[in-house]
Design an enzyme around this catalytic site. Structure first.
Site, mmCIF file in Angstrom:
data_model
loop_
_atom_site.group_PDB
_atom_site.id
_atom_site.type_symbol
_atom_site.label_atom_id
_atom_site.label_comp_id
_atom_site.label_asym_id
_atom_site.label_seq_id
_atom_site.Cartn_x
_atom_site.Cartn_y
_atom_site.Cartn_z
ATOM 1 N N GLU A 41 91.058 -40.813 -2.598
ATOM 2 C CA GLU A 41 91.042 -41.726 -3.749
ATOM 3 C C GLU A 41 92.460 -42.018 -4.240
ATOM 4 O O GLU A 41 93.245 -41.100 -4.499
ATOM 5 C CB GLU A 41 90.229 -41.096 -4.880
ATOM 6 C CG GLU A 41 90.073 -41.971 -6.113
ATOM 7 C CD GLU A 41 89.249 -41.309 -7.206
ATOM 8 O OE1 GLU A 41 89.001 -40.094 -7.129
ATOM 9 O OE2 GLU A 41 88.854 -42.029 -8.148
ATOM 10 N N LYS A 111 84.289 -48.166 -8.362
ATOM 11 C CA LYS A 111 83.745 -46.878 -8.807
ATOM 12 C C LYS A 111 82.946 -47.053 -10.095
ATOM 13 O O LYS A 111 83.464 -47.568 -11.096
ATOM 14 C CB LYS A 111 84.887 -45.901 -9.029
ATOM 15 C CG LYS A 111 84.492 -44.480 -9.383
ATOM 16 C CD LYS A 111 85.747 -43.618 -9.517
ATOM 17 C CE LYS A 111 85.423 -42.159 -9.776
ATOM 18 N NZ LYS A 111 86.675 -41.332 -9.891
ATOM 19 N N CYS A 145 84.507 -40.567 -5.208
ATOM 20 C CA CYS A 145 84.630 -39.295 -5.912
ATOM 21 C C CYS A 145 83.418 -38.911 -6.773
ATOM 22 O O CYS A 145 82.362 -38.622 -6.245
ATOM 23 C CB CYS A 145 85.915 -39.288 -6.743
ATOM 24 S SG CYS A 145 86.437 -37.626 -7.175
HETATM 25 N N1 LIG Z 1 88.410 -38.415 -9.570
HETATM 26 C C1 LIG Z 1 87.222 -37.893 -9.824
HETATM 27 O O1 LIG Z 1 86.216 -38.601 -9.925
HETATM 28 C C2 LIG Z 1 87.151 -36.410 -10.044
HETATM 29 C C3 LIG Z 1 85.743 -35.913 -10.161
HETATM 30 C C4 LIG Z 1 85.719 -34.416 -10.366
HETATM 31 C C5 LIG Z 1 84.324 -33.990 -10.738
HETATM 32 C C6 LIG Z 1 84.216 -32.500 -10.860
HETATM 33 N N2 LIG Z 1 82.998 -31.998 -10.772
HETATM 34 O O2 LIG Z 1 85.215 -31.826 -11.034
#
Ligand SMILES: NC(=O)CCCCC(N)=O
Length: 261
Positions: A41, A111, A145
């Site tokens: 990402e 996203k 993510c």
């Molecule tokens: N950049 C992100 O979407 C990080 C998501 C982290 C989610 C988590 N459970 O730590």
């Protein structure tokens, strides 16, 4: 389909350095017969939402996008890359794009599930379902993510025919349950494969977990990395080659569920 996942440490806002890492990964992936490279990402700029919001112009994003397309074309490999959206800094989200081996963008996705106050302050959430595109005989879905931690998001990709969901990610904080529990569960409950490519090491004030992984339709890891930089190369089965015990996707009572959620 043989795919490769890039896991490395980006340098915040050092575009040339980060693109060179992607170029090296693409060349290496292509040399071992991978048909697609999945990158983490926001890797071209580093996972620094606030700095991107303040310092990265729409023109800089457009330039990075062109450079990434050229890397795909030069290395002759499809690529999933994640960038800020092409809109003005106040309007854009976090995106993932699928480019083919000629560098042509086949699909894009913004996203939907932004994570934490910094991301939510720096970007706009997407409002559209994940895109699913057929490439070289496999239906590929895109998520980013945090999206993959929501069963609804992976189900939306699977309901649109995805056989493999490709997830650029930026997971820090030793969240082992995400690659270790949630991704296998998403794979099993939809009968699909998932590929999850993470940063590793320190970027600004975050220590990224690495642990990039590809899980198959039965939830089994088809390949995984530890906490160091690396390139993970995996031959992903089609959903038909691997079917689990229950066909949740087929059996689900979506007509009822949608009114209950
Ligand atoms: N950049 C992100 O979407 C990080 C998501 C982290 C989610 C988590 N459970 O730590």
């Amino acid at each position: 389909m043989r795919i490769a996942l890039m896991q490395d440490t980006a340098r915040p806002l050092e575009l040339e350095h980060n693109l060179a890492l992607i170029d090296d990964a693409a060349a290496q992936a292509s040399s071992v017969g991978a048909e697609l490279l999945l990158t983490p990402e926001l890797f071209a700029f580093g996972y620094v939402p606030a700095q991107i919001r303040e310092q990265v112009s729409a023109e800089a994003v457009d330039g990075a996008r062109s450079r990434l397309q050229k890397i795909a074309r030069t290395c002759g490999i499809a690529m999933v890359f994640s960038l800020p959206g092409g809109e003005s800094p106040e309007e854009r989200g976090i995106t993932a794009a699928l480019a083919d081996e000629y560098g042509a963008v086949l699909a894009e996705y913004q996203k939907v599930q932004l994570y934490g106050p910094e991301e939510k302050a720096a970007f706009r959430p997407g409002q559209k379902p994940p895109s699913v595109t057929s490439y070289r005989g496999m239906n590929l879905g895109l998520l980013v993510c945090y999206d993959v931690e929501f069963p609804e998001m992976v189900r939306a990709a699977a309901a649109r025919g995805a056989e493999l969901v490709l997830v650029p990610t930026a997971l820090a904080g030793d969240e082992a349950s995400v690659p270790g529990v949630l991704l296998p569960a998403r794979a099993i409950e939809n009968g699909i494969s998932l590929a999850y490519a993470n940063h590793c090491g320190m970027e600004a004030d975050l220590d990224f977990d690495g642990c990039s992984v590809v899980v198959g339709p039965s939830g089994q890891p088809l390949g995984e990395l530890g906490t160091e930089p690396g390139l993970l190369v995996v031959d992903v089965p089609t959903a038909a080659e691997e079917s689990g015990s229950a066909d949740y996707l087929q059996d689900r009572r979506a007509d009822l569920h949608r009114d209950w959620l």
